[in-house]
Design a protein around this motif. Structure first.
Motif, PDB file in Angstrom:
ATOM      1  N   GLU A  67       0.821  -1.213   0.000  1.00 29.00           N
ATOM      2  CA  GLU A  67       0.000   0.000   0.000  1.00 29.00           C
ATOM      3  C   GLU A  67       0.855   1.263   0.000  1.00 29.00           C
ATOM      4  N   ARG A 105      -2.070  -5.168   2.955  1.00 28.54           N
ATOM      5  CA  ARG A 105      -3.252  -5.900   3.421  1.00 28.54           C
ATOM      6  C   ARG A 105      -3.023  -7.367   3.100  1.00 28.54           C
ATOM      7  N   ASN A 230      -2.956   2.993   4.807  1.00 34.19           N
ATOM      8  CA  ASN A 230      -2.959   2.350   3.485  1.00 34.19           C
ATOM      9  C   ASN A 230      -3.121   3.454   2.453  1.00 34.19           C
TER      10      ASN A 230
END
Ligand SMILES: Cc1cc2nc3c(=O)[nH]c(=O)nc-3n(C[C@H](O)[C@H](O)[C@H](O)COP(=O)(O)OP(=O)(O)OC[C@H]3O[C@@H](n4cnc5c(N)ncnc54)[C@H](O)[C@@H]3O)c2cc1C
Ligand code: SF4
Ligand code: SF4
Lengths: 434, 104
Positions: A67, A105, A230
């Motif tokens: 991210e 993630r 993120n």
């Protein structure tokens, strides 16, 4: 019954790295995953520490679904409604290789790793939950999902099941896990527009911020709160020791503790306007060097979180230890395959490799971290408040001469704490925590 | 029966309830429970810690009996770890059932 050379239970970073290394060496390997796809059951903070990853996959930086890189870090002490923080943005973290630290993630990262393992020749079976191992005499020879026909045999099995180590218990590699050996974490994924995140956290491009909050962030429990950025969302969570939680006899559940963290006056403005997309929970191992499970037996090796290989100190390193252990397990299996011997005597080589590497050396080095904090909770509860009060007094704007303010602070501190005690605690903190 | 209820519009400062949060979790419900509570053993348990530790409030005490609403479970495993009386028999849900985290 079908038979393959190696079965790996669990498609997390440890299992998939092991699978990739084996497949690349031409070993027949099947990874079994209980989720719909690799990553579906997994949650972490989190920072993906990628030093090992970028060595085996040189395209990690260009291709992996990270991210943001961790360009900014903050370690913060919350006390009541206040904050004291150590915030740093070193240029070394903001240039390649970005200190090998990337926000990610798990869903997308684990699937990326799985594709790499498959491309090297590993097979991955999803939606299959291993309920137990199969044994021949005392040797582990296969897996079952419970049904008579759902079985698979192998020369050797690698258990990469993660922190909720049910199979390791069944294989008697460890006793039933007790509260002292695990922490719990709950986390929300909170969506915010990219531009808002960048403005709010002072970020440029793919730069990201990792903020860790100690002290009042988790009601004085042994643990911390965190915010990670993120691209279009924040990971916001709290984690704390289960034994401390049970001892404290709070009537707040982990979700209440997360809600209070989110509404702390220092935290709430960072989340303002955000939209919660998901709520998740997971355990974190805190076995510690002296209480690790047995790492192998005839026909079986255990890697990653299932083996308790997590750095429980400030570093929070898990994925890189998991990946290193996956590689060591694969190398051990390759050597055992050459000797056609998968007994404990040969598999012992795995533990030796771990001992020689940063994995067990780091675990040994931080082995007193949690027990020290358990015994010295004033470090997380009382000192932040004290320090905060000192700072407030020191910077107060008034008509008193500064020298008098200093004297008053000194008197007040002297009344509240014993300096020998503070010196002792600080020395303990230095030798056990850092 | 896949249950992906997407997102509910809200902001954190409006504080979602736990029910709101559980509503956001993608789950495929199994017809059999992966959690069994041997409530005979709970009689000696003073803490009833399962009622507090569970981040999904899966456990409930009804007429003195501890029950697990397994459909809520986020599969963290904490209840199994804190129950010192060994009253909780906890297995992973069958393959493909239970939670799927999208943003883990
Ligand atoms: C809140 C939180 C924050 C964290 N933050 C960080 C961080 O910032 N940086 C970091 O490096 N580490 C962090 N960690 C730790 C890190 O996530 C772990 O160390 C790492 O994921 C361990 O990898 P693993 O492959 O051993 O286990 P896991 O990633 O847990 O993978 C285990 C896999 O096995 C599968 N499985 C389990 N049982 C079965 C079964 N019976 N049959 C089939 N499949 C099964 C699971 O579905 C899962 O896919 C964090 C952890 C948590 C919970
Ligand atoms: S913690 Fe265990 S023994 Fe106590 S009430 Fe809950 S299930 Fe029963
Ligand atoms: S595993 Fe976790 S979420 Fe599920 S019932 Fe136990 S404590 Fe609750």
């Amino acid at each position: 019954m079908d038979k393959v050379e190696v079965i790996i239970v669990g498609a997390g970073p440890s299992g998939l790295t092991c699978a990739y290394t084996l497949a690349k060496a031409g070993v027949e390997v099947v990874v079994i995953e209980r989720g719909e796809y690799p990553g579906a059951k997994n949650m972490f903070g989190g920072i993906f520490f990628s030093s090992i990853m970028s060595k085996i996959f040189p395209d990690f930086f260009a291709d992996a679904p990270w991210e943001r890189f961790v360009g900014k870090r903050k370690f913060s002490l919350l006390a009541g409604n206040s904050e004291m923080a150590f915030d740093f943005t070193p240029s070394a973290f903001n240039e390649p290789p970005y200190n090998h630290s990337f926000m990610a993630r798990r869903g997308s990262m684990d699937q990326w790793l799985a594709k790499k393992a498959e491309a090297a020749g590993a097979s991955i079976i999803n939606n299959y939950c291993v309920s137990d191992f199969l044994y021949e005499h005392d040797k582990v020879v296969g897996i079952t999902s419970g049904g008579d026909h759902d079985t698979l045999l192998a020369d050797v099995i690698v258990c990469a099941e993660g922190a909720n180590s049910l199979l390791s218990e069944k294989a008697r590699l460890r006793k039933k896990i007790m509260a002292g050996r695990r922490s719990i974490a709950v986390k929300e994924n909170i969506r915010l527009p990219r531009a808002v995140i960048e403005d709010r956290f002072g970020l440029t491009g793919r730069q990201g911020a990792a903020y860790e909050y100690f002290g009042a962030s988790v009601q004085g429990l042994l643990g911390n709160g965190f915010i990670y950025t993120n691209q279009d969302s924040l990971s916001v969570g709290v984690g704390f020791s289960l034994s401390d939680f049970t001892k404290t006899q709070t009537d707040k559940n982990p979700n209440d503790i997360l809600d209070e963290f989110k509404s702390h006056p220092v935290i709430a403005p960072l989340l303002r306007g955000g939209e919660t997309m998901e709520y998740m929970a997971h355990m974190i191992p805190s076995d510690g060097y002296d209480y690790l499970p047995k790492l192998y037996r005839d026909g079986l090796l255990v890697v990653g979180d299932a083996a308790g290989l997590l750095n429980t100190s400030f570093f929070h390193e898990g994925v890189n230890l998991a990946m290193a252990s996956g590689i060591f397990a694969a190398e051990t299996v390759i050597a055992a395959r050459e000797q056609k011997d998968f007994s404990a005597d040969t598999l012992e080589f795995y533990e030796e490799k771990l001992k020689k590497s940063f994995v067990l050396q780091d675990l040994k080095n931080c082995k007193n971290f949690l027990s020290f904090l358990h015994k010295h909770k004033s470090l997380i509860n009382d000192y932040p408040v004290l320090l905060n009060n000192v700072l407030v007094d020191y910077f107060q704007v008034c008509e008193k001469p500064k020298i008098q303010i200093k004297k008053e602070i000194f008197q007040r501190v002297k009344k509240n704490v014993k300096f020998t005690r503070v010196a002792w605690d600080m020395w303990g903190a230095w030798s056990n925590l850092i | 029966m896949t249950n992906n209820k997407k997102t509910a519009l809200h902001s954190p400062e409006k504080q979602l309830t736990l029910e709101d949060k559980l509503f956001l979790v993608k789950t495929k419900k199994d017809t059999v429970s992966h959690i069994k509570v041997n409530s005979k053993m709970c009689k000696h348990c003073a803490s009833k810690m399962c009622l507090i530790v569970c981040p999904a409030k899966t456990y409930e005490e009804r007429k003195g009996v501890i029950e697990a609403n397994y459909e809520n479970c986020l599969e963290c495993g904490s209840c199994r770890v804190i129950c010192t009386d060994g009253a909780i028999e906890w297995e992973n849900p069958r393959g493909g059932f239970g939670v799927t985290f999208i943003n883990g």
